[in-house]
Design a protein around this motif. Structure first.
Motif, mmCIF file in Angstrom:
data_model
loop_
_atom_site.group_PDB
_atom_site.id
_atom_site.type_symbol
_atom_site.label_atom_id
_atom_site.label_comp_id
_atom_site.label_asym_id
_atom_site.label_seq_id
_atom_site.Cartn_x
_atom_site.Cartn_y
_atom_site.Cartn_z
ATOM 1 N N UNK A 37 0.834 -1.198 0.000
ATOM 2 C CA UNK A 37 0.000 0.000 0.000
ATOM 3 C C UNK A 37 0.872 1.253 0.000
ATOM 4 N N UNK A 38 1.974 1.221 0.722
ATOM 5 C CA UNK A 38 2.908 2.339 0.712
ATOM 6 C C UNK A 38 3.439 2.573 -0.695
ATOM 7 N N UNK A 39 3.803 1.505 -1.401
ATOM 8 C CA UNK A 39 4.323 1.643 -2.764
ATOM 9 C C UNK A 39 3.273 2.238 -3.687
ATOM 10 N N UNK A 40 2.030 1.801 -3.556
ATOM 11 C CA UNK A 40 0.966 2.367 -4.398
ATOM 12 C C UNK A 40 0.768 3.841 -4.084
ATOM 13 N N UNK A 41 0.809 4.202 -2.803
ATOM 14 C CA UNK A 41 0.659 5.601 -2.434
ATOM 15 C C UNK A 41 1.797 6.461 -2.939
ATOM 16 N N UNK A 42 2.993 5.870 -3.075
ATOM 17 C CA UNK A 42 4.128 6.609 -3.616
ATOM 18 C C UNK A 42 4.105 6.662 -5.135
ATOM 19 N N UNK A 43 3.172 5.933 -5.749
ATOM 20 C CA UNK A 43 3.125 5.872 -7.207
ATOM 21 C C UNK A 43 4.005 4.799 -7.804
ATOM 22 N N UNK A 44 4.584 3.929 -6.966
ATOM 23 C CA UNK A 44 5.448 2.846 -7.448
ATOM 24 C C UNK A 44 4.585 1.631 -7.784
ATOM 25 N N UNK A 45 3.881 1.742 -8.890
ATOM 26 C CA UNK A 45 2.921 0.723 -9.304
ATOM 27 C C UNK A 45 3.612 -0.617 -9.513
ATOM 28 N N UNK A 79 13.113 -2.666 -3.870
ATOM 29 C CA UNK A 79 12.585 -1.614 -4.738
ATOM 30 C C UNK A 79 11.724 -0.632 -3.949
ATOM 31 N N UNK A 80 10.867 -1.167 -3.084
ATOM 32 C CA UNK A 80 9.997 -0.293 -2.285
ATOM 33 C C UNK A 80 10.829 0.549 -1.324
ATOM 34 N N UNK A 81 11.819 -0.076 -0.690
ATOM 35 C CA UNK A 81 12.665 0.666 0.250
ATOM 36 C C UNK A 81 13.434 1.774 -0.454
ATOM 37 N N UNK A 82 13.953 1.499 -1.634
ATOM 38 C CA UNK A 82 14.704 2.514 -2.373
ATOM 39 C C UNK A 82 13.797 3.641 -2.852
ATOM 40 N N UNK A 83 12.572 3.290 -3.292
ATOM 41 C CA UNK A 83 11.634 4.330 -3.731
ATOM 42 C C UNK A 83 11.183 5.218 -2.575
ATOM 43 N N UNK A 84 11.188 4.661 -1.358
ATOM 44 C CA UNK A 84 10.732 5.444 -0.212
ATOM 45 C C UNK A 84 11.673 6.613 0.088
ATOM 46 N N UNK A 85 12.989 6.460 -0.219
ATOM 47 C CA UNK A 85 13.914 7.573 0.002
ATOM 48 C C UNK A 85 13.573 8.755 -0.895
ATOM 49 N N UNK A 86 13.129 8.461 -2.102
ATOM 50 C CA UNK A 86 12.781 9.536 -3.030
ATOM 51 C C UNK A 86 11.466 10.203 -2.655
ATOM 52 N N UNK A 87 10.619 9.488 -1.926
ATOM 53 C CA UNK A 87 9.294 10.014 -1.584
ATOM 54 C C UNK A 87 9.328 10.823 -0.293
ATOM 55 N N UNK A 88 9.856 10.225 0.766
ATOM 56 C CA UNK A 88 9.886 10.903 2.068
ATOM 57 C C UNK A 88 10.963 10.272 2.939
ATOM 58 N N UNK A 89 11.927 11.044 3.421
ATOM 59 C CA UNK A 89 12.956 10.470 4.305
ATOM 60 C C UNK A 89 12.376 9.868 5.581
ATOM 61 N N UNK A 90 11.306 10.475 6.109
ATOM 62 C CA UNK A 90 10.702 9.938 7.337
ATOM 63 C C UNK A 90 10.095 8.568 7.063
ATOM 64 N N UNK A 91 9.340 8.474 5.967
ATOM 65 C CA UNK A 91 8.769 7.180 5.605
ATOM 66 C C UNK A 91 9.870 6.158 5.339
#
Length: 741
Positions: A331-339, A419-431
């Motif tokens: 769900x986090x990945x979808x919210x970040x747009x990482x389909x 992939x999700x962990x790496x995309x999270x850095x681009x979305x929000x450092x806190x997340x």
């Protein structure tokens, strides 16, 4: 190619004859139907295998041609209203169809042996086949109304399967809890569907997306209203995929048979919420703030699920909270747009978690056959241990599933979670910090489950049949609550020393004590299933039959190799990205997924280090103490300097209480929502009886008393009645006259 798409409508309906024929046979010819019950399992597997082959063929066509096919036909036409039914075959549909069928086939084969002792064998396969039909109908639906119909059918199947052993009060309560919790989300889903129909005038996905995007582009919609409708749509996904705050039903759903947990509550039904968000991604992505809200719910669920899994003693409940946490990653990945990342993790997690649940079912099946064990004990990890030499295949498969979920390369979940962990850095450092720390927690609690279940030494002596001291091995625990005496941390160790000096049996002894046959005869196995007495009992656990091991071995292959599906070996698109190209293009995103191997390896080293640290901490705190008494002083000193030096008692107990009591969320719901609703119901009942009904009842009762009074006053003379009548009329006329002056 067009011809194969035209026959895609058979995908959801092919498993349907099995539950229909089973129900008809049990109604008309119950004895004959039960006598050939194994045939129904074969038919279930056969029909689902045909669906799997058909789905794979469709997927190959889509990978080669990047095509999407939709076929609809009108069902209701009335003036401006038109309701159509049909099916939509796109990458998302084919991915979900393959997941449902492959995991479903493995679970059905596994269930043939696992449920062979149960009187509800036929009912079980009827429910499972009907669930397969409902889930396949859900993923092939072409509009929101059709999705909602199959959405509710999936919920009904979940209710029936969770409460399969409905004579057990805890199972009956669990299915009711799951049903009521999901109704909250489903009501929001229905309101959201109606809201978007009011805005766009269509239920069809293609028309809905096109019309809504035009309205957004021309600024012709009320953003507050459409945001509310989007949140209501998302509420359905929150409930079905066990996201915070509607996650409370998933751990209790483990009261159903283990194959149900593997299929429905790990790989397919709980993925329906992820599927719905992915399907509606073109709708959500153009609404301000809704994507941030989805990612926020996802990251809360990720961390909450991991913390609640830390201290669970039930092996299936621990895996359930793990499922909740991993669904939060999706769900986090979808919210970040990482389909792509979300669907990739959906695939890898489904096979790894199905492997873990089937492995846990093999363990439970083995423990239930032990003399003196009951189902509640057979799922308690604290009462296990030392199973390595007794169930080696199950142990190795569970270990592979554990390492995959921990994110250890080259297993499946490593590739998708990274992939999700790496995309999270681009979305929000806190997340990103929360997501990476949760990856370490995942490695910790999964390693804890493995160590408590398989390592150490099995207690085969059953010195106390009441279960007060039925612990398989002495383990050094982070929480310190697994000892039988709270006041003495070394109670069990001291007891073992006394028994050793007295020459009595020891938990660490390799010798097998003989059972007294009189004692053995007095032990009655406790199980809710009807003919558990027919199951053979033994002194040691033993490996499951080949029928149960075969699906586990097949899922091992998926866990080992399915992750390579999404690895871009060159700078062109990888197989998964090529497969998802039509859906990615619909989101107006670039389908290329080139990879910088230097950056990938650097991130991989970091993620594997975090996972390895979690595994090390789990091994340090939960490693079993083996049977050698030569280093007794060292063991005593290790116990004294263990977790107490790392954590203070208050922090340790607070973490344990938070996790074991489910974050007090269930207690909060019970205290404020359930009790509050009951108080409100009591008040409305009082208001209805005393006020609403009380006023007319009071008027009627007063009329009765007035009549009684006048009955005693009356003398029977008509002239007197006429005098009083005209007197009252005159008085009222005078009052009316003076009031209108």
């Amino acid at each position: 190619m067009e011809q194969i798409y035209q026959y895609a409508w058979i995908i959801p309906f092919l498993p349907l004859p099995v539950p229909m024929l089973i129900g008809l046979g049990l109604l008309l010819f119950p004895t004959a139907t039960k006598s050939i019950r194994r045939m129904w399992a074969f038919q279930s597997v056969l029909l689902l295998s045909i669906v799997m082959i058909f789905s794979m063929n469709l997927s190959i066509q889509q990978i080669n041609s990047s095509s999407v096919y939709q076929y609809v036909w009108s069902w209701i036409i009335n003036n401006d209203f038109s309701l159509e039914f049909g099916y939509l075959i796109d990458p998302l549909t084919s991915i979900m169809s393959i997941l449902i069928t492959t995991v479903g086939i493995m679970v059905l084969i596994y269930s043939d042996n696992y449920m062979s002792h149960d009187h509800g064998y036929l009912r079980f396969f009827a429910y499972m086949s009907f669930f397969s039909t409902s889930m396949l109908g859900l993923v092939t639906s072409s509009n929101l109304i059709q999705i909602y119909i199959f959405w509710e059918l999936v919920g009904i199947c979940s209710y029936l399967l969770i409460g399969f052993w409905f004579t057990r009060p805890v199972a009956a309560k669990a299915c009711q809890k799951a049903f009521v919790t999901n109704r909250v989300g489903d009501f929001g889903l229905l309101l959201g569907i109606l809201g978007f129909y009011w805005v766009t005038g269509s239920f069809e996905f293609r028309d809905l997306f096109q019309i809504f995007n035009n309205l957004i582009y021309n600024n012709e919609v009320n953003f507050v209203f459409v945001t509310l409708c989007a949140v209501l749509l998302f509420a359905g996904a929150v409930a079905k995929s066990a996201q915070f705050p509607l996650h409370v039903w998933l751990p209790d759903a483990m009261e159903g048979p283990t194959p149900i947990s593997a299929l429905i509550h790990a790989a397919t039904m709980v993925a329906a919420g992820i599927f719905l968000v992915a399907r509606l991604m073109p709708l959500f992505i153009v609404i301000p703030h809704i994507m941030n809200f989805i990612s926020l719910i996802g990251i809360i669920t990720v961390f909450l699920g991991a913390t609640l899994a830390l201290a669970q003693k039930d092996i299936k409940r621990g895996l359930a909270y793990s499922t909740m946490s991993q669904l939060g990653y999706m769900m986090l990945a979808l919210g970040m747009g990482s389909y792509r990342s979300a669907l990739f993790h959906l695939i890898t997690h489904a096979y790894s978690k199905a492997l873990l649940f089937l492995g846990s079912g093999s363990v439970i099946h083995s423990m239930e056959t032990l003399v003196g064990y009951c189902p509640k004990k057979s799922q308690n990890m604290v009462l296990m241990g030392g199973l390595t030499k007794h169930v080696p295949i199950t142990k190795n498969s569970f270990l592979l599933g554990t390492l995959s979920l921990c994110g250890i390369p080259p297993l499946a979940c490593f590739w998708s979670k990274d992939e999700i962990l790496n995309d999270s850095w681009l979305y929000s450092p806190i997340f990103a910090i929360i997501a990476w720390s949760t990856a370490g927690l995942t490695a910790f609690y999964m390693s804890r489950i493995y160590l408590l279940t398989f390592e150490g030494h099995l207690n085969v002596h059953f010195q106390n049949y009441s279960g007060k001291r039925n612990t398989p091995f002495y383990s050094i625990s982070l929480w310190g609550k697994e000892g039988s005496k709270k006041s003495n941390k070394n109670f069990r160790l001291v007891t073992l020393l006394k028994m050793k000096k007295k020459g009595g049996p020891s938990f660490f002894s390799n010798k097998v004590s003989k059972f007294d046959e009189n004692v053995r005869n007095m032990i009655q196995p406790v199980l809710s299933i009807p003919n558990f007495a027919n199951i053979k009992t033994s002194l040691y656990p033993y490996e499951s039959d080949n029928t149960m091991l075969f699906p586990i071995l097949i899922l091992i292959l998926f866990t080992l190799f399915v992750g390579f599906l999404g690895i871009p070996f060159n700078e062109d698109v990888d197989i998964l990205s090529k497969w998802l190209t039509p859906s990615i293009n619909l989101l107006h995103k670039n389908s290329n997924n080139s990879i910088d191997w230097y950056e990938f390896c650097k991130d991989a080293v970091f993620s594997v280090s975090i996972a390895s640290f979690g595994i090390f901490i789990a091994f340090f705190l939960y490693q079993p103490v083996y049977s050698s008494f030569q280093n007794l002083d060292l063991i005593n000193s290790f116990v004294k300097m263990g977790p107490k030096r790392i954590f203070s008692d208050k922090i340790k107990n607070a973490i344990y209480d938070w996790s074991y009591n489910r974050g007090y969320i269930d207690a909060f719901y019970g205290t404020f929502l359930t009790a509050g609703m009951r108080k409100l119901a009591e008040f409305t009942h009082f208001f209805d009886r005393r006020i609403i009904d009380g006023i007319p009842n009071g008027v009627g009762l007063m009329s009765f008393f007035v009549a009684e009074v006048f009955k005693s006053v009356g003398g029977g003379r008509i002239s007197s009645y006429l005098f009083f009548y005209f007197s009252y009329v005159s008085i009222f006329l005078l009052i009316y006259y003076f009031l209108n002056l």
